[in-house]
Each structure stands twice: as C-alpha cells, then as structure tokens.
Design an enzyme around this catalytic site. Structure first.
Site, PDB file in Angstrom:
ATOM      1  N   GLU A  55       0.823  -1.214   0.000  1.00  0.00           N
ATOM      2  CA  GLU A  55       0.000   0.000   0.000  1.00  0.00           C
ATOM      3  C   GLU A  55       0.856   1.262   0.000  1.00  0.00           C
ATOM      4  O   GLU A  55       0.515   2.247  -0.643  1.00  0.00           O
ATOM      5  CB  GLU A  55      -0.965   0.007   1.198  1.00  0.00           C
ATOM      6  CG  GLU A  55      -2.168  -0.891   1.017  1.00  0.00           C
ATOM      7  CD  GLU A  55      -3.011  -0.510  -0.204  1.00  0.00           C
ATOM      8  OE1 GLU A  55      -3.085   0.678  -0.564  1.00  0.00           O
ATOM      9  OE2 GLU A  55      -3.594  -1.422  -0.827  1.00  0.00           O
ATOM     10  N   TYR A  60      -6.513   7.078   3.687  1.00  0.00           N
ATOM     11  CA  TYR A  60      -6.722   6.031   2.673  1.00  0.00           C
ATOM     12  C   TYR A  60      -5.865   4.808   2.974  1.00  0.00           C
ATOM     13  O   TYR A  60      -6.361   3.676   3.026  1.00  0.00           O
ATOM     14  CB  TYR A  60      -6.399   6.560   1.263  1.00  0.00           C
ATOM     15  CG  TYR A  60      -6.358   5.425   0.275  1.00  0.00           C
ATOM     16  CD1 TYR A  60      -7.541   4.883  -0.207  1.00  0.00           C
ATOM     17  CD2 TYR A  60      -5.158   4.842  -0.108  1.00  0.00           C
ATOM     18  CE1 TYR A  60      -7.538   3.794  -1.063  1.00  0.00           C
ATOM     19  CE2 TYR A  60      -5.136   3.751  -0.964  1.00  0.00           C
ATOM     20  CZ  TYR A  60      -6.324   3.233  -1.438  1.00  0.00           C
ATOM     21  OH  TYR A  60      -6.314   2.153  -2.265  1.00  0.00           O
ATOM     22  N   ASP A  87      -9.882   6.661  -2.236  1.00  0.00           N
ATOM     23  CA  ASP A  87      -8.854   7.398  -2.974  1.00  0.00           C
ATOM     24  C   ASP A  87      -9.503   7.936  -4.257  1.00  0.00           C
ATOM     25  O   ASP A  87     -10.727   7.874  -4.397  1.00  0.00           O
ATOM     26  CB  ASP A  87      -7.651   6.498  -3.291  1.00  0.00           C
ATOM     27  CG  ASP A  87      -7.980   5.425  -4.307  1.00  0.00           C
ATOM     28  OD1 ASP A  87      -9.182   5.219  -4.601  1.00  0.00           O
ATOM     29  OD2 ASP A  87      -7.042   4.791  -4.821  1.00  0.00           O
TER      30      ASP A  87
END
Ligand code: SF4
Length: 366
Positions: A45, A125, A143
């Site tokens: 991520e 996010y 996002d």
C-alpha cells in the site's frame, strides 16, 4: 435524494471481482480471512501511493526478498533502504515505512484504525486499505478511484471528497456484509479498470443501479477540478571528478530528495542560485549532454547535465563531499541523479577536462 442501500447495491461486486482479479504478489489467495502477512500489505500500500501496480511489482518483490519481515526492515540502514527504493520516487515513503516498521516491530500491530493512522506515512486512505485487507476491519478506503466510483453510483454533484465522511458511513455496512478485503479491492479494481475517467459501463456489474449511468451523466460526475500548474525550473546538474573521486551532496533529512545522494546543481542562468549552492557558475559555458525534463508532482525541472574532470584534488566546497569513484554506484540516488550517473558509466563518456581546480572554476564561473 437519500443514498440507496449500499449492501444491496454492491452485492454484484464480489462475484465480478472473483472473476477478473489479477494475481498480485501481495494479494492473499483467500479474501475472506485476515491476510497471513499484514507487513506485505503495508509495503504494497505504501508503494502503491502515487505509483502504478505494474511499476510496483518488481520493487515489492526485491523489497520483500531483502526485508521479509518488520524486524528485518527495522534493523536495516537508511542507505540500503533508499538504494532499494531508488527509482520509485517520493522517497519520503521509504523513510516513513522504515520508521513505521521500527514502531511495529517494538509494539506489535495496533488494535484500531486511529492507532494505524498515527503511524508515519499512513494517511486515511492507506490506513483504511491496510486495515480492511490485512485485518478484515470494515474501514472504507477512499482514494481518487473509489471516490469516482462512489460519486457515479450516487450521482453526487460537486467534489465527492467533500462527502468523505458520508461516503465512508454509506460504504461501511457493505464492507461488513460482503467482506472488507473483498469489497475494498473490488472497488479499487473497478475504479482502475471499468469506472475510469472514461467509463466502460456496458461491462460494469453495477450498471443497473448506477445513478450516473442511468442518468447519462458519467461525463460530468465527478467534475474535473482545475489542477495547480507545476512550477518550472531549469538547472545544471554538475558531475565533477578528481583524483579524490566524485563531488556529491550527502543526503538531507527533509525535502523532495530526502535520504538520497545528489549531484551539485545550480539554477540555470542565476548567479545568485549558483552562489547559494557553493558552485560558482557562469551561464552557458559548459553543457555536456542533451538535457531532459524531470517531472515531479508539483515541479518540472529542465535538466542540463554537465561533467568535468579536475587534474588535482581540492577541498570540497561547503555542503559537498568527495566520494571515492568505486563507491558511486552503491549510493542511493533519485531518478534524476541516477540518470546522470548512468551517463557517466557509459564507455563513450568523455568529460571536459580541466587542468586544475582553478581552470574548472573558471569554466563554472569563478
Ligand atoms: S456503471 Fe459506469 S459509471 Fe457506474 S460504476 Fe459502473 S463503470 Fe462506473
């Protein structure tokens, strides 16, 4: 108009995702269980912030081979971390990932979203995406892609980011009902593939309930917001060699190139900028290769690379150091500085040769 029931509306998303999902090195084979390696989700991520999946895959694989656990990353040195990150850009991510690994290795994984959000480099996010995929917490991750999908499903007029809290509350029961990891990844995939800025609604599993599609308003939802124009600068990137090695600027702890070695540079045509950088420079007298434009999010740099070789060693100007020639290839550098290093490594490289330091400084504008 009230929001429709998200649980029912998003029900077709899971089966669609099962049919189209790609095998990715960080994706768990079983989307109904907590991820067997939350650290891998964290790394992926953070790498995927601002970077495309195809670019991230080889970086992720190299990273996990070298730092397979939180403790391995926490124990690593900054130079090696930045060396492995080199070329991926936005280097602050690597520093934050290193810091977060140190905290997690000491304290273990947090038990709630607020504690995840407190880790370095994890915004709303990333923290929510990590929580949903790694731990199956029903935390909606919004996002650019998922805001676009949600705005179209609900035909929201205006900037959907202003509705972030309401959209999270709307999505949360759907994540809880259909699986946080599955729904999170399915929404990301839908936004990245079918529900792109120019959507392909005919292939979309949600088209029968999507308000923007039914109204024919997908071309204006979400609205395209004006973007700030990137600032433009023009600079000379200077490689100076001497018997002592190469003249370089050591890594700084903050800024665009934090943690990375860089070549001395001077703003083109500005004697004041040159003086600030410790390199006397007179515009237009030494340009070794055709330049290029280096693009960052908010910045476009026109680069003129130049190189020269000194006959004898001199003390380095303030803020710069001589690095032995054999060490150059090992130093972590950003894309811009790597590109000049690659020029220098080419067999055809022929730097302008100055007989001594004074002659070099004369060319550079002493
Ligand atoms: S129907 Fe079209 S606009 Fe609606 S979610 Fe699907 S791809 Fe996006």
């Amino acid at each position: 108009m009230p929001f429709p029931d998200a649980q029912a509306l998003l029900a077709p998303l899971g089966p669609w995702f099962e049919a189209v999902k790609r095998t990715l090195p960080w994706r768990s084979p079983d989307l109904d269980l907590p991820h067997p390696d939350p650290y891998a989700v964290l790394v992926s991520e953070v790498m995927l912030q601002q970077t495309q999946v195809a670019t991230v895959i080889p970086y992720f694989q190299r990273w996990m081979a070298r730092f397979p656990t939180l403790s391995a990353l926490a124990a690593a040195g900054e130079d090696e971390i930045h060396g492995l990150w080199a070329g991926l850009g936005y280097y602050r991510r690597a520093r934050n990932l290193h810091l977060a690994a140190g905290i997690l290795a000491r304290q273990g994984w947090p038990a709630d979203l607020d504690a995840l959000l407190a880790l370095p480099g994890l915004g709303p996010y990333t923290a929510a995406a990590l929580a949903a995929q790694a731990f199956q917490w029903p935390t909606p991750a919004l996002d650019g892609n998922t805001f676009r999908v949600a705005a179209r499903l609900l035909a929201l007029e205006g900037d959907p980011r202003r509705e972030a809290a309401a959209l999270r509350a709307w999505l949360q029961p759907a994540l809880a009902a259909h699986g946080p990891s599955r729904v999170t990844q399915a929404l990301m995939e839908l936004g990245a593939t079918l529900c792109a800025p120019a959507p392909r609604c005919s292939a979309c599993p949600l088209r029968s309930a999507c308000r923007a599609h039914l109204q024919g308003s997908t071309d204006r939802i979400p609205p395209v917001l004006p973007r700030a124009r990137p600032r433009s600068t023009e600079l000379y990137l200077v490689a100076i060699a001497s018997p002592a090695g190469w003249l370089l600027r050591p890594p700084e702890s903050k800024g665009l190139l934090a943690g990375l070695w860089n070549w001395p540079w001077v703003l083109a045509g500005t004697a004041a900028g040159a003086a600030e950088r410790g390199i006397p420079y007179r515009a237009g007298e030494c340009r070794a290769w055709p330049g290029w434009v280096q693009v960052y999010t908010h910045l476009r740099q026109t680069i003129h690379p130049l190189a020269l070789r000194l006959g004898d060693p001199r003390s380095a100007p303030e803020g710069l150091v001589w690095v032995a020639a054999g060490e150059l290839a090992k130093l972590p550098m950003g894309k811009r500085d790597q590109r000049l290093r690659e020029h220098l490594a080419q067999p055809t490289f022929l730097p302008w040769t100055a007989e001594d330091w004074d002659a070099a400084l004369a060319v550079l504008g002493a």
